[in-house]
Scaffold this motif. Structure first.
Motif, short mmCIF file in Angstrom:
data_model
loop_
_atom_site.label_atom_id
_atom_site.label_comp_id
_atom_site.label_asym_id
_atom_site.label_seq_id
_atom_site.Cartn_x
_atom_site.Cartn_y
_atom_site.Cartn_z
N UNK A 243 0.80 -1.22 0.00
CA UNK A 243 0.00 0.00 0.00
C UNK A 243 0.83 1.27 0.00
N UNK B 178 1.56 5.89 -1.19
CA UNK B 178 0.18 6.06 -1.63
C UNK B 178 0.11 6.29 -3.14
N UNK B 179 -0.98 5.84 -3.74
CA UNK B 179 -1.06 5.95 -5.21
C UNK B 179 -1.05 7.40 -5.68
N UNK C 221 -3.70 10.70 -7.17
CA UNK C 221 -4.70 10.11 -6.32
C UNK C 221 -5.89 9.62 -7.14
N UNK C 222 -6.53 8.57 -6.62
CA UNK C 222 -7.65 7.95 -7.33
C UNK C 222 -8.76 8.96 -7.62
N UNK C 223 -9.09 9.79 -6.62
CA UNK C 223 -10.20 10.73 -6.84
C UNK C 223 -9.83 11.78 -7.89
N UNK D 208 -10.36 10.08 -11.20
CA UNK D 208 -11.79 10.00 -11.49
C UNK D 208 -12.32 11.35 -11.96
N UNK D 209 -11.80 12.41 -11.36
CA UNK D 209 -12.23 13.75 -11.74
C UNK D 209 -11.78 14.07 -13.16
N UNK E 210 -6.62 3.63 -13.60
CA UNK E 210 -7.66 3.19 -12.67
C UNK E 210 -7.97 1.72 -12.86
N UNK F 119 -5.29 -0.29 -11.19
CA UNK F 119 -5.48 -0.27 -9.73
C UNK F 119 -6.60 -1.19 -9.32
N UNK F 120 -7.71 -1.11 -10.04
CA UNK F 120 -8.88 -1.93 -9.70
C UNK F 120 -8.53 -3.41 -9.89
N UNK G 132 -6.56 -4.91 -7.09
CA UNK G 132 -7.22 -5.01 -5.78
C UNK G 132 -8.39 -5.97 -5.74
N UNK H 110 -19.01 11.18 -10.20
CA UNK H 110 -17.66 11.71 -10.00
C UNK H 110 -17.67 13.21 -9.73
#
Lengths: 262, 250
Positions: free
Chosen positions: A22, A25-26, A29-31, A34-35, A110, A113-114, A117, A221
């Motif tokens: 982990x 940190x990625x 960032x993931x958010x 997504x944005x 993304x 990453x998905x 996981x 999003x």
């Protein structure tokens, strides 16, 4: 741990599960990714609607060739003479290209990453609509990416996959006397090849799938939590997808059926 | 009822693991899935075999301790019911039922059907708490909350943190969980004081260990607390809002 110096307490006997890798940190960032997907995706939705409006000029009853080519000429020389020649067109293309790169980069990142996981055990597949469209976003996206390249080669650049009758230069005389590209003739010649026409229709269905889930994702999003906004956008997602697929896919079919001719 | 149970057995975190098949001849329709596993364990112990390790506590759907996948679905075939509330009557006589641990890379197996769900605890530790106004309870009506806000906060507070949303998610995302916590705390007066700070830290922690959300909605079907799908958008809304707050706490 077999140092043997300290006797282990019972608590140490409890096996500790390995954590996933982990840190760090990625980044990005993931958010944020997504944005970026949502912002660039919105640009593409607006572009597609705009593109469709132009395409539909082939259905104008009176001299569709003239209207279509006039529109194509307007696109190429938009904001001229404020910006010389086709400067605006190149700014527009640059923005779309940058948005495409960002969209593909974020989407693939993304997805990786998905993919990392998800767990090892099999899941039961729920045959819901969002499952079908949502889980295939990467694949529909890659098909659309391939289509964009095909489409540019076919009708903009006139290379490799274009019809043998493709004309790139100034071959059409507009009503006002200006000469421009005969985009209408290129379109008709291209779609008169059945395999190409069917390919366009199939890809439009893929785009509709991508849009239907994409617009729903954009809603989330951008953090739309109001019940009414979400309900409207959920319907709008399917509606826009339907309009795009019906409007665009009808053109190659109309050319094949002989409704649109030179 | 006769049922064939295929159960995932794994000695420890580093062990390979594999399926073991057992037959239960005296299952009854009113048994819960956990009671079915109890019955299996009884049988295993009688035959001098190691019982299957699985988690459970209250067995009435309020604690969030039980968590396992049944035939590839978190908690079991019924939507929005925890494993303890799912019953054998969902299956046919002679059917094969497969028990696997919660499916997510972020939930590593500790033993058999027990997974390590502390990843969710770390999201809570990152900011899912209220640090201000730790004094005595205020007098009634000094902090006004509208009835609607109170009800909505309670709807989101219903999350029992079982982790079914993560197991249900094809991406291993914890958006439904994090969104429920963020929405709950953003709706009540004490929670509002650290709203932006909380969003930044909890979401940073969430994306540290869990996947991105694709808005597929599988989590909503699995959630035993019936957290609504809007929780997914709450995560994005709170993070965007926190971005506009430029480092402020509220």
């Amino acid at each position: 741990m077999s140092s043997g110096i300290q006797e282990r307490s019972d608590i140490d006997q409890i096996p500790v599960a390995k954590r996933p890798a982990t840190s760090p940190p990625p980044r990005p960032q993931t958010w944020v990714l997504k944005l970026i997907m949502a912002v660039t995706g919105s640009i593409f939705v607006l572009f597609l609607l705009f593109h469709l409006a132009g395409n539909l000029k082939v259905y104008l009853p009176d001299d569709p060739q003239g209207h279509f080519n006039e529109y194509a000429h307007w696109l190429r020389s938009f904001l001229s003479p404020l910006l010389p020649g086709s400067t605006f067109l190149w700014i527009f293309r640059g923005c779309l290209g940058a948005a495409l790169l960002l969209h593909v980069y974020s989407g693939v990142t993304l997805w990786i990453r998905a993919h990392r996981l998800r767990g090892r055990h099999a899941r039961k597949v729920n045959p819901t609509k969002h499952h079908l469209t949502g889980r295939t976003m990467l694949w529909s996206g890659l098909i659309i990416l391939a289509f964009i390249i095909f489409h540019l080669l076919d009708l903009t650049l006139g290379r490799v996959v274009a019809s043998k009758d493709f004309t790139g230069g100034s071959t059409y005389k507009l009503e006002n006397g200006e000469v421009t590209v005969d985009a209408y003739a290129n379109l008709v010649h291209s779609f008169q090849r059945p395999s190409v026409a069917i390919f366009y229709v199939v890809v439009m269905v893929v785009i509709a799938f991508h849009l239907s889930h994409g617009i729903w994702s954009i809603t989330n999003d951008f953090g739309a939590t109001a019940h009414r906004t979400r309900s409207v956008l959920l319907i709008l997602a399917d509606l826009i997808a339907l309009v795009i697929v019906v409007g665009n896919a009808s053109i190659p079919l109309a050319v094949l059926g002989g409704v649109i001719t030179l | 009822m006769r049922l064939i149970l295929e159960v995932w057995r794994q000695e420890g975190p580093d062990a390979e693991g594999g399926f073991e098949t057992h037959e239960i001849l005296d299952a009854t329709p009113e048994m819960s899935l956990l009671e079915l596993l109890d019955r299996l364990n009884h049988q295993l112990v009688e035959n001098d075999q190691e019982p299957v390790a699985f988690e459970s506590d209250c067995r009435e759907g309020i604690c969030g301790t039980c968590g396992l996948d049944v035939n590839g679905v978190p908690h079991g075939p019924e939507d929005n019911v925890p494993a303890c509330g799912q019953h054998v009557r969902s299956f046919q006589d002679g059917q094969t039922v497969r028990f696997t641990p919660f499916r997510a890379r972020s939930f590593p197996v500790i033993r058999d059907l027990i997974v390590d769900r502390t990843g969710l605890d770390r999201i809570i530790q990152a900011g899912g708490t209220i640090a201000v106004d730790a004094g005595t309870a205020p007098d009634a009506d000094t902090l006004l909350v509208t009835h609607d806000d109170a009800e909505r906060a309670l709807d989101f507070a219903a999350c029992i943190g079982c982790g079914a949303c993560v197991s249900a998610c094809p991406n291993g995302a914890a958006y439904l969980f994090t969104g429920a916590k963020l929405a709950h705390l953003a709706l009540i007066p004490h929670g509002k004081e650290e709203r932006a700070k909380r969003a930044r830290s909890m979401i940073a922690q969430m994306q540290h260990e869990f996947g991105p959300c694709s808005q597929i909605g599988e989590c909503v079907l699995a959630c035993p607390a019936e957290i609504p799908i809007v929780a997914l958008a709450v995560v994005n809304r709170e993070r965007l809002r926190a971005g506009f707050m430029w480092g402020k706490a509220n």
